[in-house]
Every structure is written in C-alpha cells, then in structure tokens.
Motif scaffolding. Sequence first.
Motif, PDB file in Angstrom:
ATOM      1  N   CYS A 198      53.932  49.276  74.238  1.00 27.05           N
ATOM      2  CA  CYS A 198      54.166  48.425  75.399  1.00 27.05           C
ATOM      3  C   CYS A 198      53.021  47.441  75.637  1.00 27.05           C
ATOM      4  O   CYS A 198      53.231  46.360  76.194  1.00 27.05           O
ATOM      5  CB  CYS A 198      54.358  49.293  76.633  1.00 27.05           C
ATOM      6  N   CYS A 199      51.806  47.822  75.222  1.00 25.19           N
ATOM      7  CA  CYS A 199      50.609  47.059  75.604  1.00 25.19           C
ATOM      8  C   CYS A 199      49.724  46.636  74.432  1.00 25.19           C
ATOM      9  O   CYS A 199      48.755  45.910  74.641  1.00 25.19           O
ATOM     10  CB  CYS A 199      49.753  47.884  76.569  1.00 25.19           C
ATOM     11  N   CYS A 223      50.531  55.840  77.814  1.00 23.24           N
ATOM     12  CA  CYS A 223      49.810  54.645  77.375  1.00 23.24           C
ATOM     13  C   CYS A 223      48.566  54.479  78.247  1.00 23.24           C
ATOM     14  O   CYS A 223      48.663  54.432  79.475  1.00 23.24           O
ATOM     15  CB  CYS A 223      50.705  53.419  77.485  1.00 23.24           C
ATOM     16  N   CYS A 238      48.708  51.319  80.463  1.00 22.10           N
ATOM     17  CA  CYS A 238      49.610  51.462  81.617  1.00 22.10           C
ATOM     18  C   CYS A 238      49.027  52.436  82.639  1.00 22.10           C
ATOM     19  O   CYS A 238      49.179  52.241  83.841  1.00 22.10           O
ATOM     20  CB  CYS A 238      50.978  51.981  81.169  1.00 22.10           C
TER      21      CYS A 238
END
Length: 256
Positions: free
Chosen positions: A171-172, A225, A228
């Motif tokens: 996601c990052c 994560c 996150c």
Amino acid sequence: MIDFYRFSHLSACPTLAHAVSTKSKTFPYHFSLALHTNEEKQSIIQNRTLLANAFDTSHDLDFVLAHQTHSDHIHIVKQKRSQGWEDLDDAIQDCDALITDIPHIALCILTADCVPILLYDTKKKVIAAIHAGWKGTQSEIAYKTVRKMQQHYGSNPKDILAGIAPSIGKCCYEVDQNVAQHFFHIPKSSTPIGDKYMLDLPYINQTQLLRAGVQKRHIKMSHICTACEVEQFFSYRKEHGCSGRFMSIISLLPKP
Ligand SMILES: [Zn+2]
C-alpha cells in the motif's frame, strides 16, 4: 506501558519466547531501541533494559544484535554472551541474519519498514532472526537462512514456523523500476502505478520461504504496514528518514 506484537503460532510454543516491540510515548525517543542512529546512548540502553524486563525476567538471557548492512550474510551464534547490546562495537559485523540453537540467547533485529522475519524449527530447536530490506530480499536472505539451518543443523523446512513481522506494505512502498525489476520474475510482486511500482516485500519473502520448503500454513504474515500504522511502529518512509527502530526478538527457553 510496553506493548508487544506477537504471532499466535509462535506464542503457542511452550519453549519459545518472541516479541516485536511497539512505540511508546512514555519512554525516550518513542521507545526506539537503536544504538546506531545517534540518540543519547544511555536513554537507548535504558529502553533496552525495560524491553528485556518486559520480554522475560525468569531467565538469564543474553541479547545478540548484528550490525545490519542489507547483505545476505548469515551468522551462527555459538557463544552465550550478549553482543551489540550495550555497545555497538561488539555487535556481529556486516550481517543480516542470526541463527542459534543455544537456549537463553535472544536474537534481535532492528527495523523501520524493512522486513523482520522470525524462524523456529520445532524439531531441532533452532531459531533465526532475519532483516530483509529490498536488497536483502533481492539477495534472497530468507531463502538462504532456511538453507543454512538445513546445512548446519539438519533442519527439515517442514518443521519450521515463520513469522513475517510488521514492515512497509504494498500500500505504501513505492519504488522506481530499477528496484521493482529485480522481482519481475515473481508474479504479483509489484503493481505498476504510472512510472512507479508498489512493491510487496513481505509477500516476496513469503515466496522465498515457500520455495525453501516451509509450509504455507506455518508462515504467518502480520499484515501490518509500518507506514499505515506509524503510531505503533517506526516507519523510515512515513517519518521521512526517522532514526527510531523497533526490535523483533526470538529466544529458546527450554523447560528446566
Ligand atoms: Zn501502508
């Protein structure tokens, strides 16, 4: 308050202790545990002492750390003494994976986004702690650590439990093609977005463990994560080059 993240399958092993530290606003530097990032040394030592007491007080543990260099160098710890715990100078030099079968040695890995991996051979009673950033992942340090356990201790990968601890998620973790291309041969290793790629390091390390013969049901992913969940974990990316590090620890604690 010191809170740990733990894996359920490793927690269920009666002769094993493990933990992943989390941030705390109560303690200096949000409970960073790194000596190499220029914080005031005594405060970090104090944090480490608190961590050791929260981790285990009923055994005389020695804590072993490496001077991590994003290598594929693997060290077998053969002596029961602390290294890299109160001083950087006596850490295991130029090394990113530690293995031992000696009880009461706590193997420690420091990270802030890179992938920490803990391994436990339930039959041969051997443990390992691995640091895998993209370079270590590219050089297949997780795969090589399992092979080392086989060669040195006769481990059967089918007996190994693995925990892939909090690290930066797909996601990052945006990377350039020159990084992502190292993993193009692994399906689903990254997703292109414009001229960048979202790279999935925890997943790639899982594929390495599977290829080494570790059973899928024995591999637990935290699915956390660090970017996150930056309130809980240090994230080098999210915090724009933070110097804090959290610690993943594993130790054999046989019953007397
Ligand atoms: Zn994320």
